[in-house]
Design a protein around this motif. Sequence first.
Motif, PDB file in Angstrom:
ATOM      1  N   GLN A  32       0.633  -1.284   0.173  1.00  0.00           N
ATOM      2  CA  GLN A  32       0.118  -0.288   0.000  1.00  0.00           C
ATOM      3  C   GLN A  32       0.908   1.180   0.081  1.00  0.00           C
ATOM      4  O   GLN A  32       0.604   2.314  -0.809  1.00  0.00           O
ATOM      5  CB  GLN A  32      -1.003   0.071   1.193  1.00  0.00           C
ATOM      6  N   ALA A  33       1.969   1.185   0.747  1.00  0.00           N
ATOM      7  CA  ALA A  33       2.853   2.101   0.768  1.00  0.00           C
ATOM      8  C   ALA A  33       3.650   2.618  -0.574  1.00  0.00           C
ATOM      9  O   ALA A  33       3.456   3.757  -1.196  1.00  0.00           O
ATOM     10  CB  ALA A  33       3.947   2.112   2.038  1.00  0.00           C
ATOM     11  N   ARG A  34       3.786   1.601  -1.304  1.00  0.00           N
ATOM     12  CA  ARG A  34       4.229   1.787  -2.793  1.00  0.00           C
ATOM     13  C   ARG A  34       3.488   2.165  -3.487  1.00  0.00           C
ATOM     14  O   ARG A  34       3.765   3.025  -4.211  1.00  0.00           O
ATOM     15  CB  ARG A  34       5.008   0.077  -2.842  1.00  0.00           C
ATOM     16  N   GLU A  35       2.253   1.684  -3.630  1.00  0.00           N
ATOM     17  CA  GLU A  35       1.332   2.269  -4.517  1.00  0.00           C
ATOM     18  C   GLU A  35       0.870   3.544  -3.961  1.00  0.00           C
ATOM     19  O   GLU A  35       0.605   4.387  -5.146  1.00  0.00           O
ATOM     20  CB  GLU A  35      -0.044   1.338  -4.517  1.00  0.00           C
ATOM     21  N   ALA A  36       0.984   4.033  -2.853  1.00  0.00           N
ATOM     22  CA  ALA A  36       0.557   5.400  -2.377  1.00  0.00           C
ATOM     23  C   ALA A  36       1.623   6.214  -3.063  1.00  0.00           C
ATOM     24  O   ALA A  36       1.415   7.543  -3.693  1.00  0.00           O
ATOM     25  CB  ALA A  36       0.455   5.683  -1.002  1.00  0.00           C
ATOM     26  N   ALA A  37       2.963   5.903  -3.176  1.00  0.00           N
ATOM     27  CA  ALA A  37       4.057   6.602  -3.645  1.00  0.00           C
ATOM     28  C   ALA A  37       3.974   6.639  -5.321  1.00  0.00           C
ATOM     29  O   ALA A  37       4.218   7.734  -5.973  1.00  0.00           O
ATOM     30  CB  ALA A  37       5.398   5.818  -3.333  1.00  0.00           C
ATOM     31  N   ARG A  38       3.596   5.405  -5.847  1.00  0.00           N
ATOM     32  CA  ARG A  38       3.218   5.620  -7.354  1.00  0.00           C
ATOM     33  C   ARG A  38       2.489   6.423  -7.612  1.00  0.00           C
ATOM     34  O   ARG A  38       2.310   7.165  -8.778  1.00  0.00           O
ATOM     35  CB  ARG A  38       3.178   4.062  -7.665  1.00  0.00           C
ATOM     36  N   PRO A 282      -5.839   1.247  -7.557  1.00  0.00           N
ATOM     37  CA  PRO A 282      -7.209   0.707  -6.971  1.00  0.00           C
ATOM     38  C   PRO A 282      -8.180   1.427  -6.659  1.00  0.00           C
ATOM     39  O   PRO A 282      -8.276   2.620  -6.272  1.00  0.00           O
ATOM     40  CB  PRO A 282      -6.368   0.299  -5.499  1.00  0.00           C
ATOM     41  N   GLY A 283      -9.253   1.179  -7.277  1.00  0.00           N
ATOM     42  CA  GLY A 283     -10.706   2.041  -7.281  1.00  0.00           C
ATOM     43  C   GLY A 283     -10.787   3.015  -8.173  1.00  0.00           C
ATOM     44  O   GLY A 283     -11.847   3.498  -8.138  1.00  0.00           O
ATOM     45  N   GLY A 284     -10.037   3.089  -9.216  1.00  0.00           N
ATOM     46  CA  GLY A 284     -10.218   4.473 -10.077  1.00  0.00           C
ATOM     47  C   GLY A 284      -8.908   4.680 -10.933  1.00  0.00           C
ATOM     48  O   GLY A 284      -8.082   3.835 -10.936  1.00  0.00           O
ATOM     49  N   THR A 285      -9.105   5.958 -11.508  1.00  0.00           N
ATOM     50  CA  THR A 285      -8.015   6.324 -12.405  1.00  0.00           C
ATOM     51  C   THR A 285      -7.744   7.977 -12.051  1.00  0.00           C
ATOM     52  O   THR A 285      -8.538   8.397 -11.502  1.00  0.00           O
ATOM     53  CB  THR A 285      -8.437   6.056 -13.780  1.00  0.00           C
ATOM     54  N   GLN A 286      -6.681   8.514 -12.835  1.00  0.00           N
ATOM     55  CA  GLN A 286      -6.382   9.832 -12.179  1.00  0.00           C
ATOM     56  C   GLN A 286      -6.540  10.636 -13.652  1.00  0.00           C
ATOM     57  O   GLN A 286      -6.411  10.075 -14.731  1.00  0.00           O
ATOM     58  CB  GLN A 286      -5.128  10.056 -11.872  1.00  0.00           C
ATOM     59  N   LEU A 287      -6.632  11.943 -13.447  1.00  0.00           N
ATOM     60  CA  LEU A 287      -6.864  12.956 -14.646  1.00  0.00           C
ATOM     61  C   LEU A 287      -6.435  14.277 -14.291  1.00  0.00           C
ATOM     62  O   LEU A 287      -6.256  14.673 -12.864  1.00  0.00           O
ATOM     63  CB  LEU A 287      -8.270  12.992 -15.041  1.00  0.00           C
ATOM     64  N   VAL A 288      -6.188  15.027 -15.190  1.00  0.00           N
ATOM     65  CA  VAL A 288      -5.892  16.675 -14.904  1.00  0.00           C
ATOM     66  C   VAL A 288      -6.994  17.465 -15.563  1.00  0.00           C
ATOM     67  O   VAL A 288      -7.302  17.293 -16.900  1.00  0.00           O
ATOM     68  CB  VAL A 288      -4.551  16.951 -15.411  1.00  0.00           C
ATOM     69  N   LEU A 289      -7.574  18.444 -15.052  1.00  0.00           N
ATOM     70  CA  LEU A 289      -8.581  19.271 -15.657  1.00  0.00           C
ATOM     71  C   LEU A 289      -8.060  20.493 -16.076  1.00  0.00           C
ATOM     72  O   LEU A 289      -6.835  20.627 -16.121  1.00  0.00           O
ATOM     73  CB  LEU A 289      -9.661  19.580 -14.229  1.00  0.00           C
ATOM     74  N   ALA A 290      -9.035  21.145 -16.877  1.00  0.00           N
ATOM     75  CA  ALA A 290      -8.554  22.245 -17.648  1.00  0.00           C
ATOM     76  C   ALA A 290      -7.923  23.399 -17.037  1.00  0.00           C
ATOM     77  O   ALA A 290      -7.060  24.260 -17.173  1.00  0.00           O
ATOM     78  CB  ALA A 290      -9.380  22.957 -18.514  1.00  0.00           C
TER      79      ALA A 290
END
Length: 321
Positions: A32-38, A282-290
């Motif tokens: 979990q710590a590694r994924e948090a860093a990623r 886990p649980g979703g994806t990331q994005l950047v808004l305008a």
Amino acid sequence: MRRDHGFTLVELLVVIAIIGVLISLLLPAVQQAREAARRIQCQNNFKQLGLALHNYHDTHRNFPSISSSSTGYSPQALVLPFIEQGNLHDLIDFSQPLMLGSGPSVSLNPVHSGIPDRVLPMLLCPSESGDPMFIDGGETWAGTNYMVNVGSGNGLNYSEGNSPNGLFWRGSDTSFRDITDGTSHTILMAETLFGGRDQVSTTVLTDPQRQIKSVSGGAPGSKTAEDLDAASASGYTGKRAGSWIRATGFHITINGFYTPNSLNPDVSHHGYIVTSSRSNHPGGTQLVLADGSVKFAPETIDLAVWRALFSRGGGEVPQPF
């Protein structure tokens, strides 16, 4: 006489069992710590890309477009000077086509040899476990996880050749003035997973997160996303996100037809793609808004809200997520 006492076999086994239990308890926390860093590094990549697109806009008074020709360049290539890749940008002769030929017979223009296979860490999600390299036409290409927003995906709003309702399409020159829904309600870029490079089949879908369903028949951009979703597959491939430099839809674009990490595979029709945002987070994806802010989109997000975030001017007011 003094006699040294050692561990008995039973005592040794008990100690080993205790160590095993402690390791089993600790390992998930380490993961979990590694994924948090990623995840934080992925957020930072998106933040830098958002700033790069803002700086490109400040310089050119519009966002970079997808080349009007399929043998041209991606917005990801055009923004290179603004992500500290100016030297690489200078090696690319943008006055010449990236590819020579047409249709399935295209090949890399020799003047760009040695450029498309360069892996750019800022264009890769650290949680990605797939292969960034894609072999096509005898050339090796380096991919990217970070896709530009074509549109909401419904109807023809997946096709970068039909002036969809997102921010990027072939020959687009959109700017902040075109984002009438508001910059905090409109996606600039979102992430996807690399295709399973060896997961090619004419009949079998084994991994909807990695494979693309190919649909044949009809002219490019002539079928609605709903029709493509319902159509039978002519095959399944693992070619998605295979090149950061090519102006090919399934390599560099995304839309909001499916919610994040959908169990439906993405659909390709003549290079245009009906998509879901996908990741190993886990649980979703990331994005950047305008507006430059980075968000995490949960898999449970409402589909109407999700598609509204991909629309630049639909008049919707998406709820916070």
